[in-house]
Write an enzyme that holds these catalytic residues in place. Structure first.
Site, PDB file in Angstrom:
ATOM      1  NE  ARG A  37      -5.831 -44.815   8.333  1.00  0.00           N
ATOM      2  CZ  ARG A  37      -4.720 -45.188   7.720  1.00  0.00           C
ATOM      3  NH1 ARG A  37      -4.786 -46.098   6.653  1.00  0.00           N
ATOM      4  NH2 ARG A  37      -3.489 -44.511   8.164  1.00  0.00           N
ATOM      5  CE  LYS A 200      18.651 -50.077  10.731  1.00  0.00           C
ATOM      6  NZ  LYS A 200      18.732 -50.149   9.505  1.00  0.00           N
ATOM      7  N   GLY A 357       3.429 -45.734  13.697  1.00  0.00           N
ATOM      8  CA  GLY A 357       2.975 -47.223  13.742  1.00  0.00           C
ATOM      9  C   GLY A 357       3.063 -48.106  15.006  1.00  0.00           C
ATOM     10  N   GLY A 380       2.982 -41.505   9.012  1.00  0.00           N
ATOM     11  CA  GLY A 380       3.829 -40.752   8.133  1.00  0.00           C
ATOM     12  C   GLY A 380       3.594 -39.096   8.595  1.00  0.00           C
TER      13      GLY A 380
HETATM   14  P1  AMP Z   1      10.993 -47.653  14.763  1.00  0.00           P
HETATM   15  O1  AMP Z   1       9.707 -48.117  13.669  1.00  0.00           O
HETATM   16  O2  AMP Z   1      12.003 -46.842  14.241  1.00  0.00           O
HETATM   17  O3  AMP Z   1       9.885 -46.973  15.948  1.00  0.00           O
HETATM   18  O4  AMP Z   1      11.428 -49.107  15.375  1.00  0.00           O
HETATM   19  C1  AMP Z   1      10.541 -49.981  16.233  1.00  0.00           C
HETATM   20  C2  AMP Z   1      10.980 -50.888  16.317  1.00  0.00           C
HETATM   21  O5  AMP Z   1      12.224 -51.307  17.105  1.00  0.00           O
HETATM   22  C3  AMP Z   1      10.344 -52.095  16.983  1.00  0.00           C
HETATM   23  O6  AMP Z   1      10.240 -53.092  16.079  1.00  0.00           O
HETATM   24  C4  AMP Z   1      11.170 -52.844  18.318  1.00  0.00           C
HETATM   25  O7  AMP Z   1      11.351 -54.021  18.162  1.00  0.00           O
HETATM   26  C5  AMP Z   1      12.702 -52.089  17.751  1.00  0.00           C
HETATM   27  N1  AMP Z   1      13.598 -51.999  18.821  1.00  0.00           N
HETATM   28  C6  AMP Z   1      13.511 -51.124  19.806  1.00  0.00           C
HETATM   29  N2  AMP Z   1      14.347 -51.359  20.793  1.00  0.00           N
HETATM   30  C7  AMP Z   1      15.053 -52.067  20.209  1.00  0.00           C
HETATM   31  C8  AMP Z   1      16.444 -52.731  20.583  1.00  0.00           C
HETATM   32  N3  AMP Z   1      17.185 -52.376  21.842  1.00  0.00           N
HETATM   33  N4  AMP Z   1      17.037 -53.858  19.886  1.00  0.00           N
HETATM   34  C9  AMP Z   1      16.518 -54.119  18.674  1.00  0.00           C
HETATM   35  N5  AMP Z   1      15.445 -53.451  18.187  1.00  0.00           N
HETATM   36  C10 AMP Z   1      14.738 -52.392  18.889  1.00  0.00           C
END
Ligand code: AMP
Length: 400
Positions: A37, A200, A357, A380
Site C-alpha cells: 500500500r 457463501k 481479499g 470492501g
Molecule cells: P469468499 O471470502 O466468500 O470469497 O470465500 C472464500 C473461501 O471460500 C475460501 O476460503 C475457500 O476455501 C472457500 N471455498 C471455496 N469453495 C469451497 C467449497 N467448495 N467448499 C468449502 N469452502 C469453499
C-alpha cells in the site's frame, strides 16, 4: 462513475496538499510487514514533492473507535514509508481537537516535504463524517487529493466531508484503479463474463443481482455453487450449502434468464470426505455426488467448460475462488482457470479485472497476480463497486 479531476488538472507548486492515503498496512512486532500500500502512493507523492508542494498525508490505521490508542499511532509507519519513498518523511503529532501545533509544524516544514498526520480515527468525527472535523482538516491544506480507493466506500470526514471543501483530484493510484474498473464494468468490451466463487451466497446476493443485469455470462463456482445446485434439486451431500437460500438462488436464476445472462454451474466436482489438505478425494458427475462427501473443487469437465466460456468473452471480472484453494489439491480449478485467464490476457484476447481479499490470495497462489489487466487489492471498496454501489469517496471528488 463520477467525473473527477486528475492530478494533471491542478497546480501543486508550493501548495499544501492534503492527501488521503491508505496507510492501514499489516504490521508485525511494530514493523510494517507488507509495504504494497505504501508503494502504491509513491507516484502521487512524487508528483507533489517534485514541484515543491508539501504532501500532508491523512489516513486511518486500525479501529481505535474515536479514541487515542498509542498502539495504533501512524508514527509506526513513517520509517517504512521513508524507505519506500526514498526520502525523509516527517510525523506530525496531531491533536484532532486542536490542530494549532500541527498547523505550525506543517508551515515550518521545507517545501517538498512529506508529512504524516496522526490516525484520523483517533477522533470520533472521522467515522461519523463530521463536518466540523472535515473543516478542521481543510484548514491544513490548499488542495485535497484522494489516493485511497480502498477507503472510498466509506463516507468518513477524511474521504467525504473534507473533499467538498477544497479543490480536489483523484491521486495517481486512485485514477489508475478507476480507469481499470471502468474497463471492467463501466464501459466494458463485450461479451463480458463474470466468475464468482467463494464460500457463501449470503455474502454475495447484491453482487449476483447486480451482475446478472450487466454481464453476458456468469460462472458460479466455489461453495456458493452448491446452494444453486441444491436449489435445482441436485444432492450436494455434506458440502457447504445454504439450504435456506434456495428461493434466493431461484430468483437470481430467473432474473438472469430475463436479462439474457447465461449462468454456468459446475457439471462435475472433486469430492472429499474431510475438509483438509491432501484428503482422499474422487471425481463425481454433479448428479451423483456421494451423500457423505463434500464438494471442494470444480471437476475437469467444468474447467474445460469455463475455459470455453472465457474464449467467447472479451472482458472478464472475477471475485471468489472456484474451490477450497487453500487446501492442496483442491486449488486446481482456481489455479488452472487463473492461469488460463492470464494467458488470454497476455495474448491480448481478454481484459481481466479481479479483486477481493481471497481472490488476490488465490491469484498470488496461482502465480498470476501481476498477469491480469488489473487486480484490485481494495477489498470492501472493490466489492461495493462490483455490486454497482456508489462509492462516497469517489462521488465526493467533484471538480469544485
Ligand atoms: P469468499 O471470502 O466468500 O470469497 O470465500 C472464500 C473461501 O471460500 C475460501 O476460503 C475457500 O476455501 C472457500 N471455498 C471455496 N469453495 C469451497 C467449497 N467448495 N467448499 C468449502 N469452502 C469453499
Amino acid at each position: 462513475m463520477a467525473e473527477f479531476n486528475t492530478m494533471d488538472d491542478l497546480q501543486f507548486a508550493h501548495k499544501n496538499v492534503l492527501v488521503r492515503v491508505d496507510l492501514n498496512v499489516p504490521v508485525k512486532g511494530k514493523k510494517v510487514s507488507d509495504a504494497t500500500r505504501l508503494e502504491r502512493i509513491v507516484p502521487t507523492l512524487r508528483d507533489i514533492t517534485k514541484v515543491e508542494g508539501k504532501a500532508i498525508l491523512l489516513s486511518h490505521f486500525g479501529r481505535p473507535e474515536g479514541k487515542v490508542v498509542p498502539d495504533l499511532s501512524l508514527e509506526m509507519v513513517v520509517p517504512a514509508l521513508a524507505e519506500v519513498f526514498g526520502h525523509k518523511v516527517e510525523f506530525v503529532k496531531t491533536d484532532w481537537n486542536d490542530i494549532s501545533a500541527a498547523k505550525e509544524q506543517i508551515e515550518k516544514a521545507e517545501p517538498g516535504s512529506v508529512l504524516v498526520m496522526e490516525n484520523t480515527r483517533f477522533h470520533p468525527g472521522e467515522t461519523t463524517n463530521d463536518a466540523e472535523l472535515g473543516a478542521r482538516m481543510a484548514e491544513l491544506g490548499d488542495i485535497y487529493v484522494n489516493d485511497a480507493f480502498s477507503a472510498a466506500h466509506r463516507a468518513h470526514a477524511s474521504t467525504e466531508a473534507l473533499a467538498h471543501l477544497l479543490p480536489n483530484a483523484a491521486g495517481r493510484a486512485m485514477q489508475r484503479e478507476l480507469n481499470a474498473l471502468a474497463k471492467g464494468l463501466g464501459n466494458p468490451k463485450r461479451p463480458l463474463i463474470a466468475l464468482i466463487g467463494g464460500a457463501k451466497v449470503s455474502t454475495k446476493i447484491d453482487l449476483l443481482e447486480h451482475l446478472i443485469n450487466k454481464v453476458d455470462a456468469l460462472v458460479i463456482g466455489g461453495g456458493m455453487a452448491n446452494t444453486f445446485l441444491h436449489a435445482v434439486g441436485i444432492s450436494v451431500g455434506r458440502s457447504l450449502c445454504e439450504h435456506d437460500l434456495a428461493e434466493t438462488a431461484h430468483r437470481i436464476m430467473e432474473k438472469a434468464a430475463d436479462a439474457r445472462c447465461t449462468i454456468l454451474l459446475p457439471i462435475d466436482a472433486v469430492v472429499a470426505w474431510k475438509f483438509e489438505a491432501n484428503a482422499p478425494n474422487r471425481l463425481y458427475g454433479i448428479d451423483a455426488i456421494d451423500p457423505d462427501g463434500m464438494i471442494l473443487d470444480v471437476g475437469p469437465t467444468t474447467i474445460e467448460r469455463i475455459k470455453g466460456a472465457i474464449d467467447d468473452a472479451s472482458t472478464l471480472i472475477w471475485n471468489g475462488p472456484l474451490g477450497a484453494f487453500e487446501l492442496n489439491p483442491f486449488d486446481k480449478g482456481t489455479v488452472e482457470i487463473a492461469r488460463y485467464v492470464a494467458a488470454r490476457t497476455k495474448s491480448e484476447l481478454l481484459i481481466s479485472v479481479a479483486g477481493g481479499g481471497d481472490t488476490v490470495a488465490a491469484l498470488a497462489h496461482a502465480g498470476v497476480k501481476d498477469k491480469f489487466t488489473y487486480v484490485s487489492t481494495a477489498g470492501g471498496a472493490f466489492l461495493e463497486w462490483m455490486e454497482g454501489k456508489k462509492l462516497p469517496g469517489v462521488t465526493a471528488l467533484q471538480p469544485l
